[in-house]
Design a protein around this motif. Structure first.
Motif, short mmCIF file in Angstrom:
data_model
loop_
_atom_site.label_atom_id
_atom_site.label_comp_id
_atom_site.label_asym_id
_atom_site.label_seq_id
_atom_site.Cartn_x
_atom_site.Cartn_y
_atom_site.Cartn_z
N ASN A 27 0.82 -1.14 0.12
CA ASN A 27 0.07 0.07 -0.12
C ASN A 27 0.72 1.22 0.11
O ASN A 27 0.29 2.46 0.26
CB ASN A 27 -0.99 -0.18 1.20
N GLY A 28 2.23 1.17 -0.17
CA GLY A 28 3.02 2.45 -0.53
C GLY A 28 3.04 3.08 0.86
O GLY A 28 3.45 4.20 0.90
N ILE A 29 3.14 2.21 1.86
CA ILE A 29 3.62 2.80 3.13
C ILE A 29 5.10 2.46 3.77
O ILE A 29 5.29 1.47 3.71
CB ILE A 29 2.39 2.57 4.53
N GLU A 30 5.98 3.36 3.68
CA GLU A 30 7.20 3.29 3.93
C GLU A 30 7.61 3.11 5.46
O GLU A 30 8.27 2.23 5.81
CB GLU A 30 8.11 4.56 3.41
N THR A 31 7.03 3.85 6.38
CA THR A 31 7.15 4.05 7.76
C THR A 31 5.97 4.06 8.63
O THR A 31 5.04 4.84 8.05
CB THR A 31 8.13 5.34 8.25
N VAL A 43 -10.27 7.61 8.41
CA VAL A 43 -11.46 8.53 7.55
C VAL A 43 -11.11 8.23 6.19
O VAL A 43 -9.89 8.65 5.79
CB VAL A 43 -11.26 9.87 8.09
N PHE A 44 -11.83 7.97 5.37
CA PHE A 44 -11.81 8.10 3.92
C PHE A 44 -12.91 8.65 3.22
O PHE A 44 -13.59 8.32 2.43
CB PHE A 44 -11.30 6.80 3.12
N ARG A 45 -13.07 9.75 3.85
CA ARG A 45 -13.99 10.75 3.02
C ARG A 45 -13.68 12.21 2.46
O ARG A 45 -13.22 12.91 3.15
CB ARG A 45 -15.20 11.02 4.23
N ILE A 97 -1.75 18.59 8.28
CA ILE A 97 -2.61 17.43 8.17
C ILE A 97 -1.64 16.26 7.75
O ILE A 97 -0.62 16.38 6.95
CB ILE A 97 -3.76 17.33 6.92
N LEU A 98 -1.81 14.97 8.32
CA LEU A 98 -0.92 14.07 8.03
C LEU A 98 -1.51 12.62 7.82
O LEU A 98 -2.68 12.31 8.27
CB LEU A 98 -0.25 13.65 9.55
N PHE A 99 -1.01 11.97 6.77
CA PHE A 99 -1.68 10.52 6.50
C PHE A 99 -1.48 9.72 7.60
O PHE A 99 -0.52 9.66 8.49
CB PHE A 99 -0.86 9.80 5.21
N SER A 100 -2.45 8.84 8.06
CA SER A 100 -2.44 7.56 8.83
C SER A 100 -3.68 6.77 8.72
O SER A 100 -4.54 7.07 7.84
CB SER A 100 -2.61 8.32 10.47
N VAL A 101 -3.51 5.43 9.14
CA VAL A 101 -4.39 4.35 8.88
C VAL A 101 -5.22 4.21 9.89
O VAL A 101 -6.56 4.09 9.94
CB VAL A 101 -3.78 3.10 8.08
N ASP A 102 -4.69 4.03 11.20
CA ASP A 102 -5.46 3.22 12.38
C ASP A 102 -5.38 1.83 12.24
O ASP A 102 -6.45 1.01 12.69
CB ASP A 102 -6.88 3.93 12.74
N TYR A 103 -4.34 1.16 11.77
CA TYR A 103 -4.18 -0.36 11.63
C TYR A 103 -4.00 -0.89 12.97
O TYR A 103 -3.44 -0.15 13.83
CB TYR A 103 -2.82 -0.44 10.75
N PRO A 104 -4.69 -2.06 13.20
CA PRO A 104 -5.21 -2.91 12.52
C PRO A 104 -6.77 -2.71 12.30
O PRO A 104 -7.44 -3.56 12.01
CB PRO A 104 -4.85 -4.15 12.96
N TYR A 105 -7.13 -1.58 13.22
CA TYR A 105 -8.74 -1.58 13.33
C TYR A 105 -9.21 -1.26 11.98
O TYR A 105 -10.21 -1.40 11.64
CB TYR A 105 -9.09 -0.57 14.20
N GLU A 106 -8.53 -0.47 11.16
CA GLU A 106 -8.61 -0.06 9.76
C GLU A 106 -7.89 -0.93 8.66
O GLU A 106 -6.83 -1.42 9.26
CB GLU A 106 -8.56 1.57 9.85
N SER A 107 -8.36 -0.86 7.51
CA SER A 107 -7.46 -1.55 6.62
C SER A 107 -6.59 -0.50 5.75
O SER A 107 -6.91 0.37 5.39
CB SER A 107 -8.43 -2.34 5.46
N GLU A 149 -5.41 -0.71 2.83
CA GLU A 149 -5.84 -0.84 1.44
C GLU A 149 -6.75 0.20 1.35
O GLU A 149 -6.98 1.04 0.41
CB GLU A 149 -6.18 -2.31 1.30
N GLU A 150 -7.77 0.11 2.21
CA GLU A 150 -8.97 1.05 2.00
C GLU A 150 -8.77 2.50 2.17
O GLU A 150 -9.08 3.48 1.46
CB GLU A 150 -9.99 0.68 3.16
N ILE A 151 -8.02 2.90 3.37
CA ILE A 151 -7.52 4.27 3.31
C ILE A 151 -6.26 4.68 2.36
O ILE A 151 -6.59 5.73 1.81
CB ILE A 151 -6.79 4.41 4.81
N SER A 152 -5.47 3.75 2.02
CA SER A 152 -4.46 4.27 0.98
C SER A 152 -5.08 4.45 -0.39
O SER A 152 -4.78 5.32 -1.11
CB SER A 152 -3.15 3.31 0.96
N SER A 153 -6.20 3.47 -0.72
CA SER A 153 -6.58 3.76 -2.11
C SER A 153 -7.39 4.86 -2.23
O SER A 153 -7.32 5.57 -3.16
CB SER A 153 -7.47 2.40 -2.58
N TRP A 154 -8.12 5.20 -1.47
CA TRP A 154 -8.86 6.46 -1.25
C TRP A 154 -7.82 7.81 -1.16
O TRP A 154 -8.02 8.44 -2.17
CB TRP A 154 -9.72 6.46 0.01
N PHE A 155 -6.89 7.58 -0.38
CA PHE A 155 -5.75 8.76 -0.38
C PHE A 155 -5.19 9.11 -1.68
O PHE A 155 -4.99 10.24 -1.82
CB PHE A 155 -5.11 8.62 0.82
#
Ligand code: ZN
Length: 332
Positions: free
Chosen positions: A50-54, A265-267, A283-293, A295-301
């Motif tokens: 999902n293109g997450i480096e760190t 959030v993917f809204r 604003i900073l990207f984040s997922v909230d893994y593993p409660y969120e996916s 893939e879902e957050i990254s493909s939206w972002f």
């Protein structure tokens, strides 16, 4: 987008059930989450896809903050920080960073542990799961209260950010959720509790005394970009002694002392409102893994309709500056 940095990414040790206990979450979902909280290799595969480096890792809620015995909190916070340093940071130094778990039940000990974690273990700051229990499950200490200010003085000196993360409201303040317990956690109660906690920090005058403090809020600021302008507007008509000792307008603190992440959030509509209120630099990207996916957050972002300059800032550049990660070199 490649090279994203994600910073609301949770973990748990098999030695300590940091998630606590509650019965409103679907058992199958919870079991899967708990498995993923405790492992790091599969997480790196997901990050690669999902293109997450760190990922900056943090002990999941309510964590240390939910422990009612301060001595146990002090001991466990150290243990947890040592565990994640050994099992993730030293194994994958370019893929994982960490926020320290702290025993806020004893603000002096919390300051000591933060200094140890940052200076000796190379941690990136701390993530605090809302209020800390003092003595029993219905007694809370909030972070704006006077006994915590010496802790904040040390945070400002260290120059590291504090991520204020949700936890569910105190048991004796849950009457309004009766019959609707599914709302107590991440669906709603988390956001209400954390937004109110952040408002307490803003109104307390903490940022006037320590202007260089940096607070990070998840879930696009727990609704504050939308709700704080009205708080500010209406407080004009409330007696001064009923809303703290702050010197500036509440929104000014949100714009200057806070960063807001996209966790959970993917809204696009909500992101656009946040951009209009605080700008892409905050604003900073984040997922909230593993409660969120991831893939879902990254493909939206990766494809949401914002400028590529803003996507780069939110996805990685802002975090690199904030955490001085410029030298990160990926070894996949
Ligand atoms: Zn979270």
């Amino acid at each position: 987008m490649e090279g994203k940095i994600a910073l609301e990414e949770h973990w748990e040790s098999p030695d300590f059930s940091a998630t606590g206990s509650h019965d409103f979450t679907d058992a199958q979902y919870f079991e899967a989450v708990q498995k993923r909280l405790q492992e790091f290799d599969k997480r790196i595969q997901d990050m690669n896809k999902n293109g997450i480096e760190t990922s900056i890792l943090s002990l999941t809620q309510p964590g240390i903050e939910g422990i009612t015995d301060p001595e146990r909190a002090i001991k466990l916070a150290k243990q947890m920080n040592d565990y994640i340093a050994e099992h993730a940071l030293s194994k994958y130094p370019h893929r994982f960073k960490a926020f320290a778990a702290l025993p806020l039940q004893d603000p002096k000990a919390a300051g000591d542990e933060l200094e140890r974690a940052v200076n000796e273990l190379g941690f990136s700051g701390t993530l605090i799961n809302g209020y800390s229990n003092i003595g029993d499950e219905n007694t809370a200490q909030y972070l704006d209260e006077p006994q915590v200010w010496p802790f904040w003085e040390r945070v400002e000196k260290l120059g590291v950010p504090v991520y204020l993360h949700p936890r569910i409201p105190l048991p004796n303040q849950q009457r309004i959720y009766e019959g609707y317990e599914g709302l107590l956690g991440s669906a709603w109660g988390f956001g209400v509790e954390t937004a109110m906690h952040a408002i307490r920090l803003i109104l307390s005058g903490l940022f006037d005394r320590y202007p260089n403090l940096t607070i990070i809020l998840g879930h696009l600021g727990e609704g504050l970009p939308f709700t704080l302008p009205r708080v500010e507007h209406r407080l004009r008509h409330q007696r001064a002694e009923t809303h703290g000792n702050h010197q500036k307008a509440p929104m000014e603190y949100l714009r200057n002392n806070f960063y807001l992440t996209t966790s959970g959030v993917f809204r696009t509509q909500a992101l656009l409102d946040t951009l209009l209120e605080v700008g892409a630099d905050r604003i900073l990207f984040s997922v909230d893994y593993p409660y969120e996916s991831m893939e879902e957050i990254s493909s939206w972002f990766d494809s949401c309709p914002i400028s590529e300059n803003d996507r780069l800032k939110i996805g990685s550049e802002n975090a690199k500056k904030l955490f001085q990660l410029d030298s990160v070199k990926v070894e996949k």
